[in-house]
Design a protein around this motif. Structure first.
Motif, PDB file in Angstrom:
ATOM      1  N   PRO A  28      56.852  43.529  72.699  1.00  0.00           N
ATOM      2  CA  PRO A  28      55.996  43.731  73.873  1.00  0.00           C
ATOM      3  C   PRO A  28      55.963  45.199  74.282  1.00  0.00           C
ATOM      4  CG  PRO A  28      58.043  42.630  74.492  1.00  0.00           C
ATOM      5  CD  PRO A  28      58.038  42.742  73.001  1.00  0.00           C
ATOM      6  N   LYS A  29      54.801  45.610  74.770  1.00  0.00           N
ATOM      7  CA  LYS A  29      54.613  46.964  75.291  1.00  0.00           C
ATOM      8  C   LYS A  29      53.936  46.834  76.655  1.00  0.00           C
ATOM      9  CE  LYS A  29      53.883  48.960  70.729  1.00  0.00           C
ATOM     10  NZ  LYS A  29      52.919  49.656  69.873  1.00  0.00           N
ATOM     11  N   PRO A  30      54.713  46.494  77.666  1.00  0.00           N
ATOM     12  CA  PRO A  30      54.106  46.251  78.987  1.00  0.00           C
ATOM     13  C   PRO A  30      53.398  47.488  79.531  1.00  0.00           C
ATOM     14  CG  PRO A  30      56.455  45.719  78.989  1.00  0.00           C
ATOM     15  CD  PRO A  30      56.141  46.334  77.674  1.00  0.00           C
ATOM     16  N   PHE A  31      52.202  47.282  80.026  1.00  0.00           N
ATOM     17  CA  PHE A  31      51.452  48.355  80.672  1.00  0.00           C
ATOM     18  C   PHE A  31      50.868  47.895  82.004  1.00  0.00           C
ATOM     19  CE2 PHE A  31      48.363  46.091  78.197  1.00  0.00           C
ATOM     20  CZ  PHE A  31      47.195  46.131  78.925  1.00  0.00           C
ATOM     21  N   LEU A  32      50.589  46.604  82.153  1.00  0.00           N
ATOM     22  CA  LEU A  32      50.013  46.101  83.404  1.00  0.00           C
ATOM     23  C   LEU A  32      51.059  45.950  84.504  1.00  0.00           C
ATOM     24  CD1 LEU A  32      47.537  43.400  82.082  1.00  0.00           C
ATOM     25  CD2 LEU A  32      46.956  45.496  83.288  1.00  0.00           C
ATOM     26  N   LYS A  33      52.146  45.281  84.200  1.00  0.00           N
ATOM     27  CA  LYS A  33      53.177  45.045  85.210  1.00  0.00           C
ATOM     28  C   LYS A  33      53.783  46.356  85.715  1.00  0.00           C
ATOM     29  CE  LYS A  33      56.946  41.971  86.333  1.00  0.00           C
ATOM     30  NZ  LYS A  33      57.830  40.914  85.868  1.00  0.00           N
ATOM     31  N   PRO A  34      54.116  47.297  84.832  1.00  0.00           N
ATOM     32  CA  PRO A  34      54.612  48.583  85.336  1.00  0.00           C
ATOM     33  C   PRO A  34      53.570  49.326  86.180  1.00  0.00           C
ATOM     34  CG  PRO A  34      55.147  48.362  83.026  1.00  0.00           C
ATOM     35  CD  PRO A  34      54.238  47.222  83.377  1.00  0.00           C
ATOM     36  N   SER A  87      38.685  38.531  72.184  1.00  0.00           N
ATOM     37  CA  SER A  87      38.760  38.659  73.637  1.00  0.00           C
ATOM     38  C   SER A  87      39.638  39.845  74.022  1.00  0.00           C
ATOM     39  CB  SER A  87      39.348  37.371  74.225  1.00  0.00           C
ATOM     40  OG  SER A  87      39.694  37.552  75.561  1.00  0.00           O
ATOM     41  N   ASN A  88      39.146  40.679  74.941  1.00  0.00           N
ATOM     42  CA  ASN A  88      39.946  41.787  75.441  1.00  0.00           C
ATOM     43  C   ASN A  88      41.175  41.282  76.183  1.00  0.00           C
ATOM     44  OD1 ASN A  88      38.610  44.168  74.581  1.00  0.00           O
ATOM     45  ND2 ASN A  88      36.998  43.755  76.056  1.00  0.00           N
ATOM     46  N   ALA A  89      41.025  40.183  76.895  1.00  0.00           N
ATOM     47  CA  ALA A  89      42.153  39.607  77.620  1.00  0.00           C
ATOM     48  C   ALA A  89      43.256  39.190  76.645  1.00  0.00           C
ATOM     49  CB  ALA A  89      41.699  38.414  78.457  1.00  0.00           C
ATOM     50  N   LYS A  90      42.871  38.656  75.504  1.00  0.00           N
ATOM     51  CA  LYS A  90      43.854  38.245  74.487  1.00  0.00           C
ATOM     52  C   LYS A  90      44.591  39.459  73.930  1.00  0.00           C
ATOM     53  CE  LYS A  90      43.861  36.722  69.769  1.00  0.00           C
ATOM     54  NZ  LYS A  90      43.002  36.339  68.670  1.00  0.00           N
ATOM     55  N   ILE A  91      43.841  40.508  73.615  1.00  0.00           N
ATOM     56  CA  ILE A  91      44.447  41.727  73.069  1.00  0.00           C
ATOM     57  C   ILE A  91      45.399  42.341  74.097  1.00  0.00           C
ATOM     58  CG2 ILE A  91      43.991  44.033  72.135  1.00  0.00           C
ATOM     59  CD1 ILE A  91      42.959  41.757  70.342  1.00  0.00           C
ATOM     60  N   ALA A  92      44.968  42.391  75.359  1.00  0.00           N
ATOM     61  CA  ALA A  92      45.812  42.942  76.425  1.00  0.00           C
ATOM     62  C   ALA A  92      47.068  42.099  76.600  1.00  0.00           C
ATOM     63  CB  ALA A  92      45.029  43.018  77.728  1.00  0.00           C
ATOM     64  N   ASN A  93      46.932  40.789  76.514  1.00  0.00           N
ATOM     65  CA  ASN A  93      48.076  39.887  76.643  1.00  0.00           C
ATOM     66  C   ASN A  93      49.075  40.098  75.508  1.00  0.00           C
ATOM     67  OD1 ASN A  93      49.481  37.737  77.936  1.00  0.00           O
ATOM     68  ND2 ASN A  93      48.724  36.349  76.359  1.00  0.00           N
ATOM     69  N   ILE A  94      48.576  40.271  74.302  1.00  0.00           N
ATOM     70  CA  ILE A  94      49.455  40.516  73.154  1.00  0.00           C
ATOM     71  C   ILE A  94      50.199  41.840  73.330  1.00  0.00           C
ATOM     72  CG2 ILE A  94      49.493  41.036  70.672  1.00  0.00           C
ATOM     73  CD1 ILE A  94      47.205  38.949  70.400  1.00  0.00           C
ATOM     74  N   LEU A  95      49.497  42.864  73.794  1.00  0.00           N
ATOM     75  CA  LEU A  95      50.161  44.142  74.037  1.00  0.00           C
ATOM     76  C   LEU A  95      51.225  44.012  75.127  1.00  0.00           C
ATOM     77  CD1 LEU A  95      47.249  46.732  73.933  1.00  0.00           C
ATOM     78  CD2 LEU A  95      49.202  46.617  72.393  1.00  0.00           C
ATOM     79  N   GLU A  96      50.877  43.333  76.198  1.00  0.00           N
ATOM     80  CA  GLU A  96      51.774  43.206  77.352  1.00  0.00           C
ATOM     81  C   GLU A  96      53.034  42.408  77.019  1.00  0.00           C
ATOM     82  OE1 GLU A  96      52.719  43.698  81.530  1.00  0.00           O
ATOM     83  OE2 GLU A  96      51.201  44.672  80.311  1.00  0.00           O
ATOM     84  N   TYR A  97      52.872  41.267  76.361  1.00  0.00           N
ATOM     85  CA  TYR A  97      53.993  40.355  76.145  1.00  0.00           C
ATOM     86  C   TYR A  97      54.471  40.269  74.697  1.00  0.00           C
ATOM     87  CZ  TYR A  97      52.766  38.966  80.830  1.00  0.00           C
ATOM     88  OH  TYR A  97      52.499  38.984  82.169  1.00  0.00           O
ATOM     89  N   GLY A  98      53.731  40.864  73.767  1.00  0.00           N
ATOM     90  CA  GLY A  98      54.115  40.829  72.364  1.00  0.00           C
ATOM     91  C   GLY A  98      53.794  39.502  71.719  1.00  0.00           C
ATOM     92  N   ARG A  99      54.176  39.358  70.461  1.00  0.00           N
ATOM     93  CA  ARG A  99      54.046  38.111  69.711  1.00  0.00           C
ATOM     94  C   ARG A  99      55.057  38.182  68.568  1.00  0.00           C
ATOM     95  NH1 ARG A  99      48.241  38.863  66.635  1.00  0.00           N
ATOM     96  NH2 ARG A  99      48.823  40.720  65.492  1.00  0.00           N
ATOM     97  N   HIS A 100      55.106  37.143  67.789  1.00  0.00           N
ATOM     98  CA  HIS A 100      56.066  37.117  66.688  1.00  0.00           C
ATOM     99  C   HIS A 100      55.840  38.326  65.783  1.00  0.00           C
ATOM    100  CE1 HIS A 100      58.836  35.466  63.806  1.00  0.00           C
ATOM    101  NE2 HIS A 100      57.947  35.635  62.852  1.00  0.00           N
TER     102      HIS A 100
END
Length: 143
Positions: free
Chosen positions: A113-119, A96-109
């Motif tokens: 995180p590399k926020p791009f949406l909120k900024p 899922s693209n949403a899953k990949i974007a979420n992982i990028l935005e908020y990170g995981r173990h």
């Protein structure tokens, strides 16, 4: 008791009455102009963070960036107009693209995180509003 009467200019009243009948045509175009500004900022932020500062070589295919887009403006059941900037689904690998974007935005173990949406949201807010105001004014003038 005091009484006040305000008279509006005739040309303003005529434009408002024309606007009422064309609202369903004008509002989607206004929202699209604002969404284009936000999409451009999200795309810029996403391009800057994908593959940057990783411990191992990036395996990016560019599929997430290509999936970024704008939905059609739609009216909900309450009469509010909405437009969305997001990712098409599904990916070619079945993920899922949403899953990949979420992982990028908020990170995981093990992955920072590399926020791009909120900024992008906060950085493009003013320019998005300005673009929508300008589009609305041009649409109203064209009536």
């Amino acid at each position: 008791m005091a009484k006040a009467i305000m008279k509006m200019p005739e040309d303003f009243l005529i434009n408002v009455s024309k606007l009422e009948s064309k609202t369903d045509e004008i509002l989607p175009r206004v929202l699209e102009s604002g969404a284009e500004v936000v999409e451009a900022k999200v795309r810029t932020n996403l391009s800057a963070i994908v593959g940057a500062n990783t411990k191992v070589d990036s395996r990016s295919t560019g599929e997430l960036e290509r999936a970024l887009g704008i939905s059609q403006a739609r009216q909900d059941k309450d009469g509010n107009w909405n437009i969305k900037v997001g990712f098409d689904e599904p990916r070619s690998d079945g993920d899922s693209n949403a899953k990949i974007a979420n992982i990028l935005e908020y990170g995981r173990h093990g992955q920072a995180p590399k926020p791009f949406l909120k900024p992008a949201k906060s950085q493009s807010r003013k320019s998005c509003i300005d673009a929508m105001k300008a589009k609305l004014e041009s649409e109203v003038e064209g009536i």
